[in-house]
Each structure stands twice: as structure tokens, then as C-alpha cells.
Enzyme design. Structure first.
Site, PDB file in Angstrom:
ATOM      1  N   TRP A 563       9.925   6.267   1.996  1.00 30.38           N
ATOM      2  CA  TRP A 563       9.141   6.727   3.155  1.00 30.38           C
ATOM      3  C   TRP A 563       7.688   6.274   3.064  1.00 30.38           C
ATOM      4  CZ3 TRP A 563       6.323  11.899   3.787  1.00 30.38           C
ATOM      5  CH2 TRP A 563       5.788  12.351   2.586  1.00 30.38           C
ATOM      6  N   ASP A 564       7.286   5.828   1.858  1.00 25.73           N
ATOM      7  CA  ASP A 564       5.928   5.305   1.674  1.00 25.73           C
ATOM      8  C   ASP A 564       5.601   4.294   2.770  1.00 25.73           C
ATOM      9  OD1 ASP A 564       7.099   6.258  -0.721  1.00 25.73           O
ATOM     10  OD2 ASP A 564       5.571   5.260  -1.923  1.00 25.73           O
ATOM     11  N   GLU A 704       7.628  16.931  -4.637  1.00 27.67           N
ATOM     12  CA  GLU A 704       8.813  16.753  -5.496  1.00 27.67           C
ATOM     13  C   GLU A 704       8.759  17.563  -6.789  1.00 27.67           C
ATOM     14  OE1 GLU A 704       8.969  12.509  -5.750  1.00 27.67           O
ATOM     15  OE2 GLU A 704       9.933  12.291  -3.793  1.00 27.67           O
ATOM     16  N   LYS A 817       3.000  18.764  -6.275  1.00 27.91           N
ATOM     17  CA  LYS A 817       2.776  17.365  -6.633  1.00 27.91           C
ATOM     18  C   LYS A 817       1.932  16.678  -5.560  1.00 27.91           C
ATOM     19  CE  LYS A 817       5.376  13.175  -7.854  1.00 27.91           C
ATOM     20  NZ  LYS A 817       6.713  12.570  -7.859  1.00 27.91           N
ATOM     21  N   GLN A 818       2.167  17.060  -4.331  1.00 28.30           N
ATOM     22  CA  GLN A 818       1.398  16.483  -3.222  1.00 28.30           C
ATOM     23  C   GLN A 818       1.523  17.434  -2.033  1.00 28.30           C
ATOM     24  OE1 GLN A 818       4.308  13.077  -2.844  1.00 28.30           O
ATOM     25  NE2 GLN A 818       3.630  13.211  -0.740  1.00 28.30           N
TER      26      GLN A 818
END
Ligand code: G6P
Ligand code: MG
Length: 956
Positions: A563-564, A704, A817-818
Site C-alpha cells: 500500500w506504500d 502493525e 507503530k504508526q
């Protein structure tokens, strides 16, 4: 909630529409000069004074040792001189040195001003550019008086006014403040290593006076100010804003190899040496050349080594003894994608050779690349041999992908044809050598056809050889063997200069579309441009390919597409080069069958794009991988099974593309199919439970650190949004292109029931709990163990929160994580009221591992912070993203460029700091420039028309 009011859509005229293309440079508002060694050669007097003292003390001291004294305060110099010896008359020694120095100053006259300085100062004065002195010397005023320059400066900051020596930036930041300008608008002119470091630490532009070995870290380097006009300096600094210059050390540096990767949208090559050294990770990749492998299933095959040349002089081989190479520097010209290395080589004690090697992959001709080697014998005579050819004995970290089909050497032309072992993709490569006068021999070793060119050179002679390369794979339809021979021969006929000129022109066009100008922050300017370069040089120019998470720059993630691409990299292309965005979306469309196979395997209908995608569009995410920290136990990778937001991400990218470009044909022919079939996957995968709601259980969201989450807020909300978009797209298609709509319905089996299901699932999607305006990231998140904020924000932390707690235990904490809910708020701001947005920001931002969590996080956190009205915090996030590759904060850049971070940087500037927002009626900006930034300028295409946007701090 930016502190700036959003400009209404109708007020385009507020922004001046001057194109900011290549004619526009960064603004420099003031110049700060160092004194000793820049305006006058008192560095020599300092040397003599230290030498006299050293002689008296019996300490050896010479000019070379004095180099380290440049820019360094007196006491620190004395400490350097004493080198650990303890003395009880330290102050007396410092005073004595100063007496010797001041004695020599009495002889100073205006004649001691170094050539060029007086003229430059006069020019700056005439141009109204304020100037200051920033010197560590406590004798500054004495020196200025002696030179007759006591009135020449608007401010003088000397050693008596500062508490910290260079490389601390204090002397320069004080000078900037005295001039009333921000540091990022200043140019520092310096002759000392410590002084350049100080200027860079202060966030200023820097001009180094002296050799690269001393001031190579500066943005531009000149031998002296002699003959330099202000216009010339501006050009040099502008070049510096387009250049990555790094010392080429004796030891291999795989991080450096990654960041020196160049490419042309079809082929890319890492910045390893021409000659090859043990410990390097040489690699070149081409879009589409996938081959099978164990564990990670599929990867791009490392191309036969086409850029190499082996060089001998007087029997010694270049690189065999790195201690015989000196002053080696890499220089990557972002404006043309050309990588250059300069060095001095002493093959034997009697011979010195200045060597330059350069390479580029032509952006004008995606099959072509060129390598040039230039030698100048500066001492002695040299018998030179250069072997240049193709080498198919290459591997991907030990795995070989190529079988040799054919090879030939014919005159100055070598050819290889190879075939990948599993996928049977054929690659034809051709290299034509054009050396200066030489004796030629051919070497037809198995898999390594080459040409050996030999020449005898005497002192003062130069010699060069250029290698013209062409590469093509069976993924393209033409007769590749003939074609590569033609392309390489055509390049050789045209010559390096002509080839470089068309390459430069192609890059100029690309930069004109995509460049971003940032005034007031040189490091940010270069970082954004660098990130753009890495993406622009791999965006597919030939076919419907896509960009992997690590671009084409290394072996990390085996070139797989995540998806980046759609969420982090694609907006740059959608907004500035939509034809490239269309190709990358086309990559997904061509792989819908793979996505259908994955959906079926998950027991659902429709299409589910694989979490990691390669050639066929089937899932290539590894299932188990080795754990270097614990080799006895494999790690189960769950993302391929459980991370399922990708379909909505791709749909988001398709609709953003359509809205910005107005490309109806895309939506009709490709976008609608992607959107509808991926919607069907969500509608049939969601599970209706007793509460009457549809649930996605056991998933992974963007964060994640929390695997096996139930009802992840991001996943559920994006899927519900997606399920609402699908019927709208279908309705649009029915109205605009009824035949296409009917065809799509038949092919995808979309009947009234299917459409009703889309709507039902969207309306009854389980929604997360909300507490005080905060959306719960997943079921039970609020009840997890609280974050240890002291640990999370400890500046000395070197491990990610997950590394600290371990893979499993981290999931039981609220460490992220984000951004996850905040990522949702970024993509779908309409789902949050301003109050809810701020509540979520205050809750989730501190719980995020900004420092060492996902490299995807910081750029988005920067945008979120801008929208929360905190551009200062945004700048901290932005700088983290900017360092992902250039500084290698995570220590893994050797595996490849962090493409998402690079794309996120563009978004942070455009959607964050400049605050560009689009809706169906048009666009507007809501700027939130961080401290120090004075201007941001960029362009984008709105429905095919170029929009030039300039945002100034003064607009706020
Ligand atoms: C300048 C010179 C240094 C010197 C320092 C202190 O930065 O480049 O070589 O040591 O000033 O000079 P001072 O005149 O105070 O001893
Ligand atoms: Mg100096």
C-alpha cells in the site's frame, strides 16, 4: 485545525502564479563570513604563532596539523596542541601564543585582504544584502582594523561574544539574529571543517573555501573567493541544492550504495563502484523482470553487471588496494540523475592518476545507459588496461536467476542474452565501448564477454573510454536482440555529450512538473528533492509497472509492491505527472485476476489485492521468515493473511486520481472494475453477527504492532467508505457510459442483490467505541496496558518499542507503530468533527513510536500535526521522514530506499505545510509553515491545467 484560516476556493488569485521552475532559486537574504582563512590569510599567522609555541614546548607541529585548528577557538587549539599533556601554565601558554599572533597582526594592511573579497563585499553592499562576520577569533576587531574593513560589516560576532566554539552554530546564529534574518536565509562562507559543520548545524547554506578534503561537506566548494561574483555564488549554491556529495571511503558502505542509486523509470543501478569491491552489494534492476525464489516467492532478477569496468595501471588493479586511493568523492546530480566519482589513484609509488567515472540511465531512452571513465596521468607514466563488458554471473544475495542463452564479442560490441530460470523472461544486453586510442583485444570468457583496451600514457596525458549500454527484456514486444544492438550503436554514434544533453532535457521536463522549492531550510530543500529524485527515477516510463516499497534500489522486501505505493507515493504522481500514476494504477488493474484468486482463497467473492504484490498479482508475502536475533525460531508473518485494507487504499488512489485529473476513460475502463470488484470482496468477507453489525475480526490495520485485531477502526471505516463509493461509481458509469456499465455488470456479476449488499454492509459496519471524542483503534484498545511515556520519549532510545517489549507483548500495550486512527483522519477527514480530530490527535500522537516505529509514520504525522495547528511539531516529524534514507536513522537503508517516506515528504510539504486540499469544486490552500520556512512553491495539474502555488510565511 490549522491556525490559518482556509482560503476559500475562489481566491486563487491570492497566490502569485509565477512559475517556480528551474529559473527560480532558493532565496539568500544575508551572508556571514568567517574571517581567518576566508577574507585574509591570518590562518598562516595563526600557524606561525602556534608553531613557535610548539617549538618552544618541543611538540611536533606542522601545517597539516594546523588544518584542524581552523575555526577552532584559542583554548581548544591549545588543548589540541598539547594532545593530552597536562600543564600548569595553560593560560600563560594561550596568552603567549596570542602575543606572537598579535605581533604579526601589526603588519596587516588592506593588501592582506585575499583576492576577490573586496569586490564581493562591494557587490553585496550594492545589492543591499547584509553581511556579517562570524569568527571564533577574539582578535577579530584588530584584524578588521588592520585590513581597513572595520566599517564593512553590518554585524560582527567574534570569539568574545560566544560561549561555544564551532562546530557549534552559536557564532552564526548570533550573526543571523544580529542581521535580523532567519538562519535558513543565510549563506555562511567558511574555510574550516568545523565552520562548515557549524553552518550546517545552524541550518544555513554553506560555501566552503579550500579543498574537498577540508570543506567537502559544504553545499558548494571553491578554492578561493578570487573572481567570484554574487551571481556565480548563487549558481553554485543552487547547484548544491541539487547535489548529494559524499566522501567515498575505503570500506564498502551499503547505505551509501543505496542512496546513490540512479535510474530512469525502467532500469536502476545502485551506487557501487565501477571496479567492484568485496563487501559491496552491486545490483541493477529493471521493471517487470520477475523470477521465482524461495520464502519471498518472487523478486526482480539482478541484471547482468553492465556498468562495471576493470582498470589496471602498471599492473596494479584499481580498488585492489584501497589505501592507494585518496580524495575520493561521490557526487549525485539530482538534476540529471548522473552519478560521478572523482579520486586520486597511486597505482605505484612513481605514478599518480586523477580518475573520474560517471554514469547515468537515460530518461530519454529507457533502454539506454552510459558509463564514462576518464583518466589523467598527473605524475609518472602509466600502462593502462581497461576491461569493459557484460557479466551474467550475478546473483540476488546468493540466489542466481540467469541462464546464459547466448553471448558474443564483435569488434567493440559485446552482447549477452540470458533467461530467468523459473519465469523464462529473456534479457538482451549490449555494450559498445568507445575508447581513446588503444590496442583492442576481445575476451570471450563464459558469461563475461568483454573488450580489453590498452594504452600507454605519459605524464600529462589524458585518456577516456565510454561504454554505451542497452538492455531490453522479453516483457516488451519488439525483437530485443536487434533493438539493443541498434540502441547501443546509436548512442555510441551520438556520443556522451549528446546523450547527456537529451537526458538532461528529459529530467528538466520532469523536474519542471514535480519540483518543490522550500526557502529557509536548506536541509529540508535537499531532502525533499532527494526523495522526489528517488521516486521520479523509478516511476515506470515504459509499461504498467509499479514502485516497490524499497523502489529499485536494493533487495529489501524483494521489490514487492505494498500500500506504500497507492497511499504514500502515488499522490506525487497523481498531482504532478498523472500519466505515471495511471501506469501504476494500471499495474493493479492488470493483476485483478491475482486479486480474485486471493479473494476466493479467503472464502470471499470479488477481488482482494495481495498485501505484497509482484509479477502475477498473487500474494507473495512470505509466511515464515528467519529471525536474525533468534535463529532457532522462525517468525510468522501475518500481514499476507490478515492485513486487508489494501483494496480500499487502491480505491482511494483511483478516485483521487480521477478527481484530480478528470480522466474519465481511466475510471470507465479500469478504475470502475477495480473499485467494484474490491468492494465485493469487503461485502462478502464481512461477517454479520448477532448484534446485527458486520465485522472484520482477526485483522491487521496500518498499526502493525497490533496483529489479530478485531474491528480495526481504519479497516472498517475505509471498507465502509469504499462500499459507499462503489454504487456511486457504478451510477456514474451507467449515466455516462451505459454500454461499459452493462458490460461491467455482466463480467463482475453485479446484480441488484450485490449492490444492495454493498449498501447494507456499509450501513451496518461495526463502528468502534468512542470515548471523549476518541475513536477506539480496535476492539479493546482502551483497555490495553498504558504507554510508558518516559521510555517512549527518551531521546536515548535506540530500539523500537516493539524491539523493547518483544513481538507478542507489544500487542498488549497501547504503543503504536504508526498512526492508525489518525491515518484515517488524514485520508477521510470528513469522518471527524474538528473536536473529534483534536481529541484523537491528543490521544494517539503521543502513543505512536515516531522515533523508531514504521518509516511510513513520520510524514503523515507531520501532516496531522499541521492540521492540529502545530507546525513546530510537524517539522520534527518531517525531519524524521527526511532522514529515513539520507541519515539512515533505522539502520536499514542498505536494503533500499524508503519509498513511502520519500512520497510522504512530498505530501507533508504540499498537503501539510502548504495545506493543499481538493474537493469536487477545486482546490485551496491552508498554509501552516513551520518556523524558519519563508516560502514554499510547487506545481500540480488540476484537470490537466498547470497550477503554480506559492505560499509565503508572510501570508499567514
Ligand atoms: C579563528 C581561526 C582559528 C583560531 C581562532 C581563535 O577561528 O581560524 O585558527 O584559533 O579564530 O583565534 P584567536 O585570535 O581568538 O586566538
Ligand atoms: Mg577560518
Amino acid at each position: 485545525m490549522s491556525r490559518h484560516a482556509a482560503a476559500p476556493t475562489s481566491s486563487f488569485a491570492r497566490y502569485d502564479s509565477t512559475p517556480h521552475g528551474k529559473e527560480s532559486m532558493n532565496e539568500i537574504a544575508a551572508v556571514i563570513f568567517d574571517l581567518d582563512g576566508v577574507l585574509t590569510d591570518t590562518a598562516e599567522y595563526h600557524y606561525r604563532a602556534w608553531r613557535r609555541l610548539a617549538d618552544e614546548l618541543g611538540i611536533p607541529f606542522d601545517r597539516a596539523a594546523n588544518e584542524a585548528f581552523r575555526g577552532v577557538g584559542r583554548d581548544d587549539c591549545l588543548r589540541l596542541l598539547l594532545g593530552g599533556r597536562t600543564v600548569d601554565d595553560f593560560d600563560e601558554l594561550a596568552t603567549r601564543k596570542n602575543r606572537y599572533y598579535v605581533e604579526s597582526l601589526s603588519a596587516l594592511t588592506p593588501d592582506d585582504i585575499l583576492p576577490g573579497s573586496t569586490e564581493l563585499l562591494a557587490e553585496l553592499k550594492a545589492a543591499g544584502i547584509p553581511v556579517a562576520i562570524g569568527s571564533a577569533s577574539k582578535n577579530t576587531h584588530t584584524v578588521l582594523r588592520g585590513l581597513g574593513l572595520d566599517d564593512a560589516f553590518d554585524a560582527v560576532i567574534d570569539g568574545t561574544l560566544i560561549t561555544c566554539s564551532k562546530p557549534d552554530p552559536e557564532v552564526f546564529t548570533k550573526a543571523a539574529a544580529a542581521l535580523g534574518v532567519t538562519p535558513g536565509e543565510c549563506l555562511v562562507v567558511e574555510d574550516a571543517t568545523a565552520g562548515i559543520e557549524a553552518g550546517l548545524a545552524g541550518g544555513m547554506w554553506t560555501l566552503g573555501i579550500g579543498p574537498l578534503s577540508r570543506v567537502g561537506a559544504a553545499h558548494a566548494v571553491v578554492p578561493s573567493l578570487d573572481g567570484l561574483t554574487w551571481a556565480r555564488i548563487r549558481t553554485l549554491i543552487d547547484d548544491g541544492a541539487w547535489t548529494l556529495r559524499r566522501p567515498a571511503g575505503a570500506d564498502p558502505d551499503q547505505h551509501l550504495e543505496t542512496i546513490l542509486t540512479i535510474g530512469n523509470g525502467h532500469i536502476a543501478v545502485r551506487g557501487t563502484t565501477l571496479e567492484g569491491r568485496p563487501g559491496e552489494q552491486p545490483a541493477s534492476f529493471m521493471h517487470g523482470v520477475w523470477d521465482d525464489m524461495p520464502v519471498s516467492r518472487s523478486e526482480l532478477a539482478n541484471l547482468p553487471r553492465w556498468w562495471g569496468m576493470d582498470v589496471w595501471a602498471n599492473g596494479a588493479r584499481l580498488g585492489a588496494d584501497p589505501s592507494r586511493i585518496a580524495d575520493a568523492w561521490w557526487s549525485l546530480d539530482l538534476r540529471t540523475g548522473t552519478l560521478t566519482r572523482t579520486l586520486t589513484w597511486t597505482p605505484d609509488d612513481a605514478t599518480t592518476i586523477a580518475l573520474v567515472d560517471e554514469r547515468f540511465c537515460s530518461l530519454d531512452q529507457p533502454h539506454a545507459a552510459a558509463v564514462r571513465l576518464r583518466l589523467a596521468v598527473t605524475r609518472g607514466d602509466a600502462s593502462v588496461h581497461v576491461r569493459s563488458g557484460l557479466d551474467v554471473h550475478v546473483d540476488n544475495l546468493g540466489l542466481r536467476h540467469w541462464d546464459l542463452v547466448d553471448q558474443s564479442v564483435d569488434g567493440l560490441t559485446v552482447t549477452t542474452v540470458t533467461r530467468t530460470r523459473a519465469t523464462g523472461i529473456e534479457l538482451a544486453a549490449c555494450a559498445v565501448l568507445r575508447p581513446d586510442e588503444s590496442a583492442i583485444e576481445s575476451c570471450d570468457a563464459d558469461g563475461q564477454p568483454a573488450i580489453l583496451a590498452s594504452a600507454i600514457l605519459s605524464e600529462g596525458q589524458t585518456w577516456q573510454a565510454t561504454k554505451y549500454v542497452a538492455l531490453a527484456s522479453s516483457e516488451e514486444r519488439f525483437d530485443r536482440r536487434t533493438r539493443v544492438a541498434e540502441i547501443a550503436a546509436t548512442s555510441a554514434r551520438a556520443g556522451w555529450d549528446a546523450l547527456a544533453a537529451v537526458n538532461r532535457q528529459a529530467w528538466a521536463t520532469t523536474w519542471h512538473a514535480s519540483d518543490v522549492l522550500i526557502d529557509g531550510d536548506p536541509a529540508a530543500q535537499i531532502a525533499v528533492r532527494y526523495g522526489l529524485f528517488q521516486l521520479l527515477s523509478v516511476a515506470p516510463r515504459l509499461a504498467d509497472s509499479s514502485i516497490g516499497a524499497k523502489t529499485l534500489s536494493g533487495f529489501g522486501y524483494r521489490h514487492h509492491i505494498f500500500w506504500d505505493t497507492e497511499i504514500f507515493m502515488l499522490p506525487l504522481f497523481t498531482f504532478t505527472q498523472p500519466d505515471l500514476a495511471a501506469r501504476m494504477l494500471g499495474y493493479r488493474w492488470h493483476r485483478l485476476d491475482g486479486a480474485r484468486r486471493k479473494a476466493a482463497a479467503s472464502g470471499a467473492a470479488g477481488a482482494r489485492f495481495p498485501w505484497e504484490s509482484a509479477g502475477t498479482g498473487d500474494e507473495v508475502c512470505p509466511v515464515w521468515v528467519e529471525n536474525p536475533a533468534d535463529p532457532a525460531n522462525l517468525i510468522r508473518i501475518w500481514t499476507g493473511d490478515l492485513e486487508m485494507h489494501l483494496g480500499a487504499d487502491v480505491t482511494y488512489a483511483c478516485l483521487q486520481y480521477w478527481r484530480v485529473t478528470g480522466d474519465d476513460a481511466f475510471l470507465r475502463d479500469r478504475g470502475a472494475e477495480i473499485i467494484c470488484d474490491t468492494a465485493t470482496f469487503y461485502a462478502t468477507a464481512a461477517v454479520l453477527e448477532d448484534d446485527g453489525r458486520y465485522h472484520f475480526r482477526n485483522v491487521i490495520g496500518p498499526d502493525e504492532y497490533h496483529e489479530h485485531a478485531d474491528d480495526n477502526a481504519f479497516t472498517n471505516a475505509m471498507a465502509a467508505w469504499h462500499l459507499r463509493q462503489a454504487p456511486r461509481v457504478l451510477a456514474w458509469l451507467e449515466e455516462t457510459y451505459p454500454a461499459a456499465a452493462a458490460d461491467l455488470r455482466t463480467r463482475l456479476g453485479i446484480d441488484a442483490d450485490r449492490e444492495a449488499l454493498w449498501r447494507t454492509v456499509a450501513d451496518a459496519m461495526a463502528t468502534p467505541r468512542e470515548r471523549d471524542g476518541v475513536t477506539e483503534q480496535q476492539e479493546g484498545f482502551f483497555d490495553l496496558t498504558a504507554v510508558d511515556f518516559a521510555l517512549a520519549r527518551d531521546p536515548g532510545r535506540t530500539l523500537s518499542m516493539q524491539q523493547i517489549y518483544g513481538l507478542g507483548p507489544t500487542a498488549h500495550t497501547q504503543n503504536l507503530k504508526q498512526p492508525d486512527v489518525l491515518m484515517l483522519a488524514y485520508l477521510l477527514p470528513e469522518l471527524f468533527t474538528p473536536e473529534q480530530f483534536l481529541a484523537n490527535y491528543r490521544y494517539y500522537d503521543p502513543r505512536t513510536d515516531h522515533e523508531l516505529g514504521s518509516s511510513l509514520g513520520p510524514s503523515i504525522s507531520a501532516i496531522i500535526a499541521c492540521r492540529a495547528g502545530d507546525p513546530t511539531a510537524a517539522l520534527t516529524h518531517f525531519r524524521r521522514a527526511a532522514q529515513a534514507d539520507l541519515v539512515d536513522v533505522r539502520g536499514n537503508a542498505r536494503d533500499g530506499i524508503h519509498g513511502a517516506s520519500a512520497g510522504g515528504l512530498w505530501q507533508a510539504v504540499v498537503f501539510g505545510f502548504a495545506g493543499l486540499r481538493i474537493d469536487d469544486d477545486g482546490w485551496h490552500t491552508a498554509p501552516a509553515l513551520p518556523p524558519g520556512w519563508t516560502r514554499v512553491a510547487f506545481s500540480f495539474l488540476w484537470r490537466g491545467e498547470r497550477q503554480d502555488v506559492v505560499v509565503r510565511a508572510s501570508d499567514a
